[in-house]
Design an enzyme around this catalytic site. Sequence first.
Site: not given
Lengths: 479, 496
Positions: B159, B84, B183
């Site tokens: 996310s 990420k 997330s």
Amino acid sequence: MSERKYVTTVGVEVHVELATRTKMFCSCLNAPQDVPPNTAVCPVCLGLPGSLPVINREAVRLGVVAALALNCAVNDRIWFERKNYMYPDLVKGYQISQIVSPLGGNGWLAIIGDDGEEKRILINRVHLEEDTARLSHAGDNSLIDVNRSGAPLMEIVTEPVMRSGREAEEYVRKLRAILVYNGVSRCRIQRGEMRVEANVSIAPEGATRLGVRTEIKNQAGFNHMRSAVEYEVRRHAGVIESGGTLHQETRGWDDANQRTFVQRSKEDAHDYRYFPEPDLPPLKIDPAWVKEIGAGMATGYEDYVRGLLDHGLSPADIEALSRNDALGFLRLAAADMPEKTPLFAKRLVKDVFALANSTAMALDESKLRPAAFRDAALLLENGKIAAEGFRTLLDLLYREGGAAEQVARGNQLFVETDHGAVEEAIRKVFAGNAAMVAEFKAGKTAVRNALLGRTMKALGKKADPRVVSGLLDEALKNA
Amino acid sequence: MPIAKESYASLTLEETLAGLRAGSFTASDLVGAALARIERFEPAINAMVTLDDAGAKAAAARWSRDAIPAGDAPNLSGVPVALKDNIMTRGFRTTCGSKILANFVPPYDAATVEKLRAAGAIIVGKANMDEFAMGSTGENSAFGATRNPWNPELVTGGSSSGSAAVVAYGGVPAALGTDTGGSIRQPAAFCGLVGMKATYGRVSRSGVGALGSSLDQVGPLTRTVRDNALLYDLIAGHDPSDSTSLEQPFTPTLGEIEDGVKGFRIAYDPGLLESEGVHRAHADAVRAVVAMVKDAGAEVAEVSLPLVKYGVAAYYIICACEASTNLARFDGVRYSVRETGADMWDTYSKTRGLGFGEEVKRRIMMGSYALSSGYYDAYYLKAAKVRRLFATEYEKLLSGVDAVLLPVTPAPPRPIGQKCTPLECYLGDVFTLVANMAGIPALAFPVGAHDGLPVGVQAMAGYFRESALYRLARTVEKNVKLPDAPWARPIPEGGK
């Protein structure tokens, strides 16, 4: 204006940079001004995303030392908060500080009050935080030096209990002496290692509430602070008596014109949005550790000064030691041999402070460390080096630092204890000055001193005059 | 049977390791196949912000067969992974999904990245995400929305949108995400993956762009439970550079993963499944898992999950408060994009005004407001007290059971671009944020498909009981089929 109708109230906040090796929350060197700008930096003190603080144990220890030296209670569970505001010298947009649970509080420090009696100045709190980066302005540009960002900082706040600028000045001088003596901070004012703010208000005699206060920021020196406080007292009285209104505000001191000026009104005050720093869990301060720190601490500052008188030091010497911030230095130097305190004191006053003058570099700016000084003084005392060698050694240690023995050896300062070498030197001098030797033999004994001088010169700083002198006389007898 | 070269990247982590060790293919074959697959899927999915083709190929070249450690010891030698984009990579752009960090190249690796590199992993690039991890759809990215590989008309969830998508389309076998309120777990569920949010303090946060510092955890997203445990074991453990990292000794979970759930006490809240807004497929999935674990010898208990209705309000205050100050450093002074204004304050507002997206600005304002003088007690302090209650109540509940089952989200993924109010979006986190508020571990894992979309279930356990979650999920996994999963599909035709 009739100041006598009013009671002055002064509270003082002092920030000092702690004398740790590394910064408050990272392992960068805590020597902001000793290395080129922006070289003692890392992701943590630059506030790069993802970087996390780790508390410096040594900073906490020095905070505990300060708290104990100021008769404070040390809290056994403390935590840090974020103090939020934006400014280019604040890399994260918040300062990690303490608000709810300071390291210590409820302490006191004794001064001589305006009435000539001993007076305890109550200490409200001692807390730890981090310093900001340093800004400097060049024309339209501002430069940021991040070296100071994250330097360990301690704030010491008094209760509003001082009654005059004189008491406030006496308090900060005494506070500084105690912190320097205990090795908490070097408190070099000109380097910003100690910064003072005073809160001043006046109220009619007998009033139960304090008057409107003004805060005076960052005076360059203690006498400036006193002048600023005294100016504010007069200004407040003037405003009150002319029917005006005082405003709570922050003011600066204009030393050239001997007056204060408005820096920030209360309306512009920041809302710091303090909240617990989520990156640092609460810190337990083990009472056993505090006890251990207390046990390891030096005699209290005042007891130490009294002890020096008992050691036979003159008040003038003590005053000189104090003026040169050398009491803590002396204590450290004599830590393992307190009986040698007078010897070390003598060398400090006689030789080291002379160096401070000749080099225009104060003791605490020099590279001389207490242990090196101690060893050098002992080398002289034990006849391992001669007076001239001692002065050279001290000069080297003062400017360049290092360990005494090593520097003495490297510079060949040890006296020549090998008689053979001295005798060899004498033989050579005699050989080169046969006429003088003959004169001596003929009864012109005055040339002996010239021969001694030449031998000493040939041997250099290694020469111990007593040894050379004895061997020379013997050689002359046998010549 | 030989594996088709283009399918290398769709292998599981364990299969990949076995293949490398056996010499069925090389790390270069693998990285080449991964990059080829990523290149073909990216135009439709947009899972990656920055690819490191050259770096990955160079790293792969160093992993000859001889270089791969023999034996069964878990490692990642020669295995491509994605990160990420809020996880710092030394010398490689890390944007946090934000325009304000569009040119930020960190001078250091996150602690988890150091561990991955030490284990031999090859980082193929940085995955898309909601800006500063604020969002639960993957649409709040300065680099465009990520689309769901199962159905590109739908969101991936967020996310950690890109981390989920790139694993789901078979670009890499595993990725790291971060989870502040769901997330990792939510996009894992929407993409048919396994996603772990560990006990707070189990995985180092050092080098992770912070959202809510007291809630954030890094964790793995993978296609299988075993892969997830393997990666989790590699990144978990104490890190002295993160003061919130726990010193509790760590036992690898993979060794116990096949031990089953016999003797486990597993709880669920039947009332919760009936509550308004919970999609039937999501409720049924929990019921299905209840049946499976019962069959596998676990005892099932019905409980009433405490405090759930207070979670969203309290969570969004704490998270916004922490985020508002965590993001204060992005002022355009030392790094990040700068928009020069008339004076200092103007530069601040222009830089931040142009650099931050709408959701980020909203949370900075909410957080600043909730922390400000006069509101602190009513908002932050009250929320902090609610959080304390979460911790004590869930500790109490989980001291009596090995795991609690609940849906990952109330509803399935929405279509891309379908507007929802911020509050509607926030309510989607209602079941996931419980674990962040309580600091406990939670795992999302797939249990089947509905209408061509995967459906996941979430299990939470007591502190440090990640192993119980993996045993549970591994038991369930044996009964689960995910038809037509995107990672099993061939590389799309056309494109470049």
